[in-house]
Design a protein around this motif. Structure first.
Motif, PDB file in Angstrom:
ATOM      1  N   TRP A  79      -8.693 -12.923  70.136  1.00 63.00           N
ATOM      2  CA  TRP A  79      -8.348 -14.333  69.957  1.00 63.00           C
ATOM      3  C   TRP A  79      -8.038 -14.988  71.300  1.00 63.00           C
ATOM      4  CZ3 TRP A  79      -4.084 -13.599  65.650  1.00 63.00           C
ATOM      5  CH2 TRP A  79      -4.706 -13.225  64.450  1.00 63.00           C
ATOM      6  N   VAL A  80      -8.257 -16.291  71.334  1.00 65.53           N
ATOM      7  CA  VAL A  80      -7.786 -17.071  72.483  1.00 65.53           C
ATOM      8  C   VAL A  80      -6.267 -17.190  72.343  1.00 65.53           C
ATOM      9  CG1 VAL A  80      -7.909 -19.277  73.685  1.00 65.53           C
ATOM     10  CG2 VAL A  80      -9.937 -18.387  72.532  1.00 65.53           C
ATOM     11  N   PRO A  81      -5.510 -16.784  73.349  1.00 65.72           N
ATOM     12  CA  PRO A  81      -4.061 -16.786  73.173  1.00 65.72           C
ATOM     13  C   PRO A  81      -3.468 -18.182  73.064  1.00 65.72           C
ATOM     14  CG  PRO A  81      -4.712 -15.700  75.229  1.00 65.72           C
ATOM     15  CD  PRO A  81      -5.939 -16.323  74.661  1.00 65.72           C
ATOM     16  N   ALA A  82      -2.337 -18.266  72.412  1.00 68.52           N
ATOM     17  CA  ALA A  82      -1.594 -19.534  72.362  1.00 68.52           C
ATOM     18  C   ALA A  82      -1.253 -19.932  73.801  1.00 68.52           C
ATOM     19  CB  ALA A  82      -0.317 -19.353  71.558  1.00 68.52           C
ATOM     20  N   GLY A  83      -1.290 -21.231  74.074  1.00 68.19           N
ATOM     21  CA  GLY A  83      -1.019 -21.714  75.429  1.00 68.19           C
ATOM     22  C   GLY A  83      -2.285 -22.047  76.195  1.00 68.19           C
ATOM     23  N   ALA A  84      -3.455 -21.573  75.700  1.00 67.90           N
ATOM     24  CA  ALA A  84      -4.711 -21.920  76.366  1.00 67.90           C
ATOM     25  C   ALA A  84      -4.919 -23.436  76.279  1.00 67.90           C
ATOM     26  CB  ALA A  84      -5.875 -21.181  75.710  1.00 67.90           C
ATOM     27  N   VAL A  85      -5.572 -23.997  77.299  1.00 68.23           N
ATOM     28  CA  VAL A  85      -5.739 -25.459  77.345  1.00 68.23           C
ATOM     29  C   VAL A  85      -7.217 -25.800  77.543  1.00 68.23           C
ATOM     30  CG1 VAL A  85      -4.978 -27.594  78.460  1.00 68.23           C
ATOM     31  CG2 VAL A  85      -3.488 -25.612  78.469  1.00 68.23           C
TER      32      VAL A  85
END
Lengths: 402, 594
Positions: free
Chosen positions: A347-353
């Motif tokens: 998964w793309v981690p939380a916090g990615a922008v």
């Protein structure tokens, strides 16, 4: 059926193990994730729902029935909460958000800690990544204007800091202090025959502590209490809440259940306004079919080539201008029915922008930003994956048009 | 046109830290070093001028190469970067093929396809390049531009989901907890499993198999043996016949032996040092699949280990801790930036890279020959090693002195500030996972940096106790300070009781914060600390101890609470080293130890 909104307050820490197996006689140390995943919490809710149903109806569910029927327990929102110990209710001011990847804490030349923003700009030196992808290399690479050594960040920001950041505040925000590291619980195994501890069975387990010291000023200690804010579909219940305490994570540590106001999940006031560029921060991890690249985006040939696609809740097509994505979050679950590990998901981690402009060059409206607040992006909607926080972004005028 | 090309290969920190055995850590570092070397060699073949690493390092297979490569390229920098990236990928594939051929019998059917995906998605090679203007600061400006672009580009760590499906129910690697294991489920007790120390319940993915089986089975000194190096060396001198009996018993059971040269403590007992620890006998026998392990282990222990431990004496128990030494240069970036601005910027950088190559060679001798340690990695200004606690502070000091001396030579006459070395010593239990020991070492090194750089940081983490941290600048001779504290704690006449140290620590901890702003409270604190030290211990103190006797400075310039906490931490750290050497320091042993 309306959603049930409640907070889970673990009473003795919480341990959500990562994918590494461990045995007391070998390594003797269990590793925990720094924060539980939405899947762990949904699993706990499904288990609790099954227990409640069995207790209410006096039946025994088979694992297969339990799995099938509990699929209706759907996690719709999943946020972190923090309040001073003793405060009676959670409010929006207590929300905590994953730190966005476009915020970097640095120690500058003068030895001062500063928070600086990474801003995407076109141009700059040419780069090459691990494989061939000209559209990806043509993305703008956000860089910082201030030099200095990057420092490690805490996991979360409080609501006020996050809202200021999403609104485009300058770099001068005060850096958030470190949260204390997880505690380590030491365990012994007792020999039944001798009633003494067994050789080689000393082992430890990392536990996330939910009651932490907030400040220690002039001998006065203030404690803070963390919780998981959940909004979920909770079928077949009059009260709309799980009964009693809930077992969550490793060893099913008990958590209190506290009712929340659904207002806790709505967008903050004053954030939504028209903006030329859009900054999307992931509040929960995202599952995209192609890994880091959001679903519904395709490479469009040109000079330079671009990724063009669609976002949830926005009709107009958009151009992906830049992305700040840390290494993938590898999720290795356990199949409780088949008693075996599941395949790893990345998964793309939380916090990615991610940064976007509209293809037609028009602004994103305040209404669109409002709709995007905690909208689900990508797959895994039943697990509250891919929830986004919209923010403003002023892309530089680069003469290319969008 | 000339370009500065900067390449980085990774992942580094996380990948290296995923380690359970010494061989995992060592070979993981070796793999990354080899990949960086392959990129550097490729650039040389493309006609580039290497700046970092020095070309000499590309020819020496034992030399560590840092994960960042810098070169000057005349034309077509993009093609040079592509070739270097392909060279790193080819090197990784070649390493895997060699290991795969060796270990195929341990792997599941279809392991090749899974491994190919795991290897392909593992490697992160990023590059950036910028043209060098024909100007006095052309090199410096281009290097800064390329480095900035590289840092920005690395903000996006692109990845794809796994496509290969492992057999249903496949467990994840015990090292990273994410990649599927390639090991067969049915474990055998064959020589390969035993040689590579793969546990009955251990799982390894392609990168894990590469780490575990990349080197030769006997080439790695187990961490417990490093931790107990001083004890083993003294035991070999005092009781050679008992140690030889133990050694013969291990040989008879076909335990895996270590074959390294010029390490007396290993040669006298070339087996895993955990066999000296009673609580490890049974797990070790189980790992070796010996029938009825509980009884067999107990017999082995009582017949061969206990006699040696008893002969060494109750005051010379093996102290099962090891020091993870992590060192890093201070202000290297500033020095390199200053040199880059010179008209001959890239030549000045080459002189520094040559000096760093010299330092890494010296580091190996300092750790492995002079201080009974094992060097895991030395490249650029980084060092990672494991050392027996008794030798660790002196080893750290020797590295810091050698680093400064080597860099001084390279920077002579340039006016650039000479970088220094901050060293962290993380002291942890020998059975702690390598990743945890490495984390301790890194935290100690970070603490040394925070203490103003050019410093030593020591972090002691007892198996089930509080952590103790002490930092001191090299300028204050912290090693001499520790030695004097160790003598204070263990001297024959009026030693400082450890209970008093704990009492002072508790006093500092319990006193209200903000004492410094209340002079009367500060005075009470000083007086109370003095009273604790002066208090007579049941018939053991001919005269009261004073703060000056025990190295406790309570000047009015320092807040007394800070002074007390710092003193207590220092003494508790010194106590760890004193315990490591307890019973080993007779005049004869000291001679042996030299």
């Amino acid at each position: 059926m309306s959603d049930a909104c409640f907070a889970l307050l673990p009473r003795d820490g919480l341990s959500a193990k990562d994918g590494r197996g461990w045995y007391t006689s070998e390594v003797g140390r269990g590793y925990s994730l720094p924060w539980p995943l939405p899947t762990t919490v949904r699993g706990a809710l499904r288990a609790a729902w099954g227990h409640e149903r069995m207790a209410d109806q006096g039946i025994t569910l088979s694992p297969e029935t339990w799995e099938r029927d509990s699929a209706r327990v759907v996690l719709r929102r999943f946020i972190a909460l923090r309040r001073a110990l003793g405060e009676p209710v959670f409010t929006r001011a207590h929300r905590m958000w994953p730190i966005p990847a476009d915020a970097v804490r640095v120690l500058d030349e003068a030895g001062t800690e500063r928070l600086v923003r990474l801003e995407p700009h076109p141009g700059g030196a040419a780069t090459l990544g691990p494989d061939e992808d000209d559209a990806r290399e043509a993305l703008w690479h956000p860089c910082r204007s201030t030099r200095g050594k990057p420092l490690t960040q805490p996991l979360f920001w409080p609501e006020a800091t996050m809202v200021a950041w999403l609104s485009g505040a300058s770099d001068s925000l005060a850096p958030e202090r470190e949260a204390p590291p997880p505690r380590t619980d030491i365990h012994l195994a007792i020999d039944v025959e001798t009633q003494a501890s067994q050789d080689s069975m000393l082992h430890s387990r990392e536990v996330v502590e939910w009651l932490r010291v907030q400040s220690r000023d002039a001998g006065r200690l203030t404690l803070e209490e963390w919780a998981l804010g959940v909004s979920c579909a909770w079928p077949d219940s009059v009260k709309g809440l799980p009964h009693g305490q809930l077992g969550v994570g490793g060893r099913r540590r008990l958590s209190d259940v506290e009712r929340l106001d659904s207002d806790l999940f709505v967008a903050p006031e004053g954030l939504a306004r028209a903006t030329r560029g859009l900054r999307l921060v992931l509040a929960t991890p995202a599952e995209f079919q192609r890994g880091w690249l959001p679903d519904d985006f395709a490479r469009v040939a040109g000079a330079p080539p671009r990724y063009v696609g669609r976002l949830p809740c926005i009709d107009a097509p958009v151009v992906l201008r830049a992305a700040l994505v840390p290494r993938p979050l590898e999720v290795s679950g356990w199949d409780m029915v088949r008693r075996q590990p599941r395949a790893t998901r990345r998964w793309v981690p939380a916090g990615a922008v991610y940064f976007f402009e509209k293809l037609g060059g028009e602004d994103f409206t305040a209404g669109e930003l409002c709709k995007l607040w905690l909208a689900s992006w990508g797959g895994g909607h039943a697990e509250a994956l891919g929830q986004v926080l919209p923010g403003v972004w002023q892309p530089p005028r680069h003469g290319q048009g969008a | 046109m000339k370009h500065v090309l900067v390449l980085k290969v990774g992942p580094v920190q996380g990948y290296i830290a995923q380690a359970r055995r010494t061989r995992d850590l060592w070979y993981g570092s070796q793999v990354l070093s080899n990949l960086a070397r392959a990129m550097a060699v490729s650039l040389l073949e493309s006609g580039a001028t290497l700046v970092f690493p020095h070309p000499d390092q590309t020819r020496d297979a034992r030399a560590g190469v840092a994960n960042k490569v810098v070169a000057l390229v005349e034309d077509a920098p993009e093609q040079a970067a592509r070739r270097a990236r392909e060279a790193a990928k080819s090197r990784l594939r070649a390493e895997w093929e060699r290991v795969f051929n060796k270990c195929q019998s341990m792997l599941i059917p279809g392991a090749e396809a899974l491994a190919a995906e795991q290897l392909d998605t593992f490697l992160e090679v990023h590059a950036a390049w910028a043209p060098v203007e024909d100007a006095p600061m052309g090199y410096a400006a281009a290097l800064a531009e390329a480095e900035r672009a590289l840092e920005s580009r690395r903000g996006l760590r692109e990845f794809a989901p796994w496509k290969q499906r492992p057999p249903e129910g496949t467990h994840k690697s015990s090292l990273d907890g994410a990649r599927p294991s390639l090991l067969r489920r049915e474990r055998q007790t064959g020589h390969l499993w035993r040689d590579f120390r793969i546990g009955l319940r251990e799982e390894l993915d392609a990168l894990g198999v590469l780490k575990r089986a990349g080197g030769q089975p006997g080439q790695f000194v187990p961490v417990p043996s490093i931790g107990l190096a001083a004890w083993l060396q003294v035991a070999g001198t005092r009781h050679p016949e008992l140690l030889a009996r133990l050694r013969a018993a291990c040989e008879a059971r076909n335990f895996q032996s270590v074959s390294v040269k010029q390490r007396p403590w290993v040669e006298s007992f070339p087996f895993d040092g955990q066999l000296l620890l009673p609580e490890r006998w049974q797990p070790y026998f189980e790992e070796c699949a010996i029938p009825e392990p509980r009884q067999a282990a107990a017999r082995f222990g009582s017949e061969f280990v206990a006699p040696l431990r008893q002969a060494m004496g109750a005051d010379a128990e093996p102290f099962p801790y090891v020091a993870c030494l992590v060192a890093d240069g201070d202000r290297m970036g500033r020095a390199l930036e200053s040199l880059a601005k010179r008209p001959d910027g890239h030549l000045a950088h080459q002189r520094v890279s040559q000096a760093l190559a010299d330092f890494t060679r010296k580091a190996r001798a300092i750790v492995e020959v002079e201080h009974r340690g094992v060097l895991v990695y030395a490249g650029g200004d980084d060092v990672l090693a494991f050392v027996t606690p008794l030798d660790a502070p002196a080893c750290a000091r020797a590295l810091a002195v050698a680093f400064r001396a080597t860099l001084e030579g390279a920077l002579a006459g340039t006016g650039a500030e000479v970088p220094t070395l901050s060293v962290g010593l993380g002291i942890g239990h020998v059975l702690e996972s390598l990743g945890e020991l490495l984390a301790l070492g890194r935290r100690a090194e970070t603490a040394a940096k925070k203490a103003g750089r050019d410093a030593l940081g020591i972090l002691v983490a007892k198996h089930a106790g509080r952590e103790r941290l002490w930092t001191a600048p090299w300028g204050t001779d912290p090693v001499a300070r520790l030695e004097s504290d160790m003598a204070l704690l263990s001297r024959d006449i009026q030693p400082l009781p450890l209970g008093k140290v704990h009492e002072v620590a508790a006093l500092a901890r319990r006193f209200p914060a903000g004492v410094a702003s209340a002079p009367e409270l500060a005075e009470v604190l000083r007086d109370e600390a003095g009273r604790i030290l002066a208090r007579a211990e049941a018939g053991r103190a001919p005269k009261p101890l004073t703060p000056a006797d025990v190295g406790l400075e309570l000047s009015s310039a320092t807040a007394p609470q800070d002074a007390l906490e710092r003193w207590a931490s220092r003494l508790l750290v010194a106590d760890t080293f004193a315990r490591a050497g307890r019973g080993l320091a007779s005049a004869q042993d000291k001679e042996v130890a030299r």
